[in-house]
Design a protein around this motif. Structure first.
Motif: not given
Length: 68
Positions: A10-12, A14-15, A30, A32
């Motif tokens: 999730t983005k959470k 990742l952060l 990073k 992709k």
């Protein structure tokens, strides 16, 4: 040194991982990634081009007539 590959879901996540790495002063980059199916489609397209299986459009004013 060693390389770690981290795959947050999730983005959470990742952060959070980025925040921890920054706090520890760890350098990271990073990248992709693409799905294997997409990579296969691109490879097939490139092979088609090499083998001449393509459509050339010379008259962009009548593009729809060229491909239909």
């Amino acid at each position: 040194m060693e390389t770690l590959i981290v795959q947050p879901k999730t983005k959470k996540q990742l952060l959070a991982v980025e925040a921890v790495l920054k706090a520890l002063n760890v350098t990271f980059k990073k990248e992709k990634s693409y799905s294997p199916a997409f990579i296969d489609e691109i490879a097939k397209g490139e092979e088609d081009i090499k083998n001449g299986r393509l459509t050339r459009i010379t008259d962009v004013q009548n593009i729809w007539e060229s491909i239909l």
